[in-house]
Write an enzyme that holds these catalytic residues in place. Sequence first.
Site, mmCIF file in Angstrom:
data_model
loop_
_atom_site.group_PDB
_atom_site.id
_atom_site.type_symbol
_atom_site.label_atom_id
_atom_site.label_comp_id
_atom_site.label_asym_id
_atom_site.label_seq_id
_atom_site.Cartn_x
_atom_site.Cartn_y
_atom_site.Cartn_z
ATOM 1 N N CYS A 1 0.832 -1.193 0.000
ATOM 2 C CA CYS A 1 0.000 0.000 0.000
ATOM 3 C C CYS A 1 0.866 1.242 0.000
ATOM 4 C CB CYS A 1 -0.873 0.012 1.241
ATOM 5 S SG CYS A 1 0.119 -0.114 2.728
ATOM 6 N N CYS B 1 3.115 2.342 2.875
ATOM 7 C CA CYS B 1 4.423 1.742 3.147
ATOM 8 C C CYS B 1 5.560 2.691 2.781
ATOM 9 C CB CYS B 1 4.618 0.467 2.327
ATOM 10 S SG CYS B 1 3.278 -0.701 2.494
ATOM 11 N N ASP C 1 44.630 20.537 -33.936
ATOM 12 C CA ASP C 1 45.290 21.346 -32.930
ATOM 13 C C ASP C 1 46.708 20.805 -32.827
ATOM 14 O OD1 ASP C 1 45.323 23.302 -30.885
ATOM 15 O OD2 ASP C 1 45.272 21.696 -29.403
ATOM 16 N N ASP D 1 42.028 18.152 -27.964
ATOM 17 C CA ASP D 1 42.016 17.241 -26.830
ATOM 18 C C ASP D 1 40.687 17.290 -26.076
ATOM 19 O OD1 ASP D 1 42.171 19.614 -25.536
ATOM 20 O OD2 ASP D 1 44.263 19.413 -24.961
ATOM 21 N N ASP E 1 39.567 22.978 -26.314
ATOM 22 C CA ASP E 1 39.127 23.282 -27.674
ATOM 23 C C ASP E 1 37.612 23.230 -27.797
ATOM 24 O OD1 ASP E 1 41.826 23.292 -28.410
ATOM 25 O OD2 ASP E 1 41.800 21.125 -28.591
#
Lengths: 117, 781
Positions: B51, B54, B467, B666, B670
């Site tokens: 129920c 609970c 890069d 990386d 960037d």
Amino acid sequence: MLLINIAGFALIALIVWWFWLYKPKEAELGENDLVITVENGTYSPSRIKVSTGEPVEIKFIRKDQSPCSETLLIPDLQISDTLPLNKLKTIQLPALAAGEYAFHCQMQMYRGLITVK
Amino acid sequence: MSSVNTESGKPGCHKDTDNNAQHHNHEHGSDPHVHVDSAAHQELIIEGAGCASCVGKIESALKAVPGVENAEMNFAQRTVSVIGNAAASDLLKAVEKAGYNAKLAAAENEDDALAEKEKADQAYYKRLMKETWIALSLGGPLMAYALITGEVNVNTTTERIAWLVVGILTFGVLYFSGKHFFVGAWKSFLNHSANMDTLIALGTGTAWLYSMVVVFFPDAVPDQARHVYFEATAIIIGLIDLGLALELKARGRTSEAIKRLIGLQAKTARVIRDDKELDIAIEQVLLNDVVRVRPGEKIPVDGEVIEGHTAIDESMLTGEPMPVEKATGDTVAAGTINKSGSILFKATRVGKDTALAQIINMVKRAQNSKPPIGRLADVISAYFVPVVMIIAVASALTWLNFGPEPAVAFAIVSATTVLIIACPCALGLATPMSVMVGVGKAAEAGVLIRNGEALQTASKISAMILDKTGTITLGAPKVTDVLVAGEHDEQAVLRLAATLESGSEHPLAMAIVESAQERGIEMGKVSNFNAIAGHGVQAEVDGKTLLFGNEKLMRERTIELGDFVEKAQMLAAEAKTPMYFAVDNKLAAIIAVADPIKEDSIAAIKRLQHNGIRVVMLTGDNRATAKAVAEKAGIKEFFAEVLPEEKSKKVQELQMEGEVVGMTGDGINDAPALAIANVGFAIGTGTDVAIESADITLMRGSLHGLADAIAVSKATLRNIKQNLFGAFIYNVAGVPFAAGVLYPFLGLLLNPVIAGAAMAFSSLTVVTNANRLRLFKAQEH
């Protein structure tokens, strides 16, 4: 012959109406009790209505063994997930803007629609 | 209740997925570790809660456990989500004390789920094969009889009785082997939708019904049209079942890559709790648990080594063949294999948060996503079935109105054949199957593709910006030259410079500090440290004013540089970065630092250029250094002295020139450039990957990953195009042919049995073609 032709055209009209024009009733998403059953090539219910602006959960249970039914896609929400066989799977939807969001299997043979109002 | 357990208890997981998907995030700057909260999140499944009242009882019982910050129960799902650092066993005890049963909602055990799926697929395959044999063992002999005797007409009473028996047998076939088509067709009909089942059920149903009409009321049809099509009905059902079965087998192979990844997960972990070593299921490992791994064992969760050293084979995640040395403080990743030593490590990411789990999740998601190229097919397949039904009716009408006698037979044959030959499946499968294999293939090579769109765009990249630091080069600069001015001593200069830079985290500064440490130089004390953005640093050491930076900085402070400008230029021409060092406003030295180019960068760049991609280097370094590095790396174009915030502008510049730009960095500083590029590639080092930060993540540091990623995308797109083309042509040519457009000119009408065979194997062909991608090998490494 005329009768056959009329019947034929009526059949075509019926196809158009039944599959495209007719809008079946939507099932309302209540308090977490709605489960969409994936079985026999369909989602049942396939049309669901949810209220706008609050996140909801939709539960799926897949009883269909066909591998097509395994993937569930909601493209507009960028959701894709797999439905395990005979197990309940809950999909969480974010709060949605009013509109219609289609969901379907990978091949679009199983189709459903979430209407947000 | 039990059916809910495995799947429903993880709202956190899905929410995460959805958000990620939604924002399509480009949070490149995010640290991959941010997922680790200091407070762990655990999910319990409650049994015996009948129920709603609970809920409060269970929640308060859990909140009373020391370490629990919050506990919230989802009554509908009978799950509780607990936040805090409490031990799982204490949580379970608390719930039991409150009068309920609880268990840990294990992170979905992928292995079990997979095994279950395979079992279900196997059973489905067997069923389909059985259905195939039942259908073919009736259809085959009937067909042979029809071909040999040419007797499929119904004229005499004996024939009628004989065909009635056959008709009933065929009904049996429809029932045993084809029931699923009819049930599926009916259910979707009720649902106002139509699918492949609809077409097959209508086609075979029409053929059977017509035949039965001929048997029962032969007089209702003209003499020449008194054919029965029972053999076609049975054979079509058999062939399509066979096609489905073979497709199921072939589909299994498309997910091999993900199976392999899932197979990497360890099942148990040996943790040390209360000074005792326990073997526990991997799902029960908690954050900050201390885990022991012996040689030859798999690392169960992500963590940080706290004792011991070893070499770890990370090739399964990164594609990097050499084992990686690990010692205290290094991170280890779940799924990798401990080769040599025994180590203790602290769990930092468990369950769904481990890099491996995230990779699996990401690959799965990507495999299910669709590249834009598949959209048209989607639109078509949405209208396909009803359109085919309309064509079938129209074709029957046309035959009835204008066809030669027996028009009824022609009408029935053409309608049936149209329904049977149309194959929405081939169209629908064309894209997803190839994406599934392509994304998986890429993952095997250590390339994680975020989604179908990234896959498609990557295949069209015309310019690639790299890069410099950390992408082309190792990103770990070293001091190469110290040229002192006047009577300055090299050791002393280095000591001052290293002291000055000791507080800085700039890679060049770190190179100088390292160099001093290598020479055993002890640092002094810094005061009045001041960073001059984009130029250098200033501070006081031992009462002397130190200035360290570029030529511009020196000129601004009117420091005499003399012939050191030329020396600096020479150093720069050798791909080194020279920096001026002044003590008390007088030049003391030039310190040159160089960042070596990665071993395989040159070969990888050549590969890209060979594929017609314009490679452009981007760096914050000065022109001379940039030029030297570019030359060494075989790059003709470069942007030098680019401030971090200008990187994205450079990407836009190339885009304005009409290029489809890939940007590789990386993934940390960037971020904006990666986001603005058509495809952003984050280059990872080892398993510490910025998984959520880019369109494509390269798990190993090598630039070969870029060429691999582009090659896989191209191969996948080619495969998709073949599939789409095949599926389009098949349907566009097949449907009119079946309708009989060739009959007036060539007298050709397609046999429904052949249509059935074509239909059954068209989708199999698509899956098989997608599977060819599995053989794809990225070029030489």
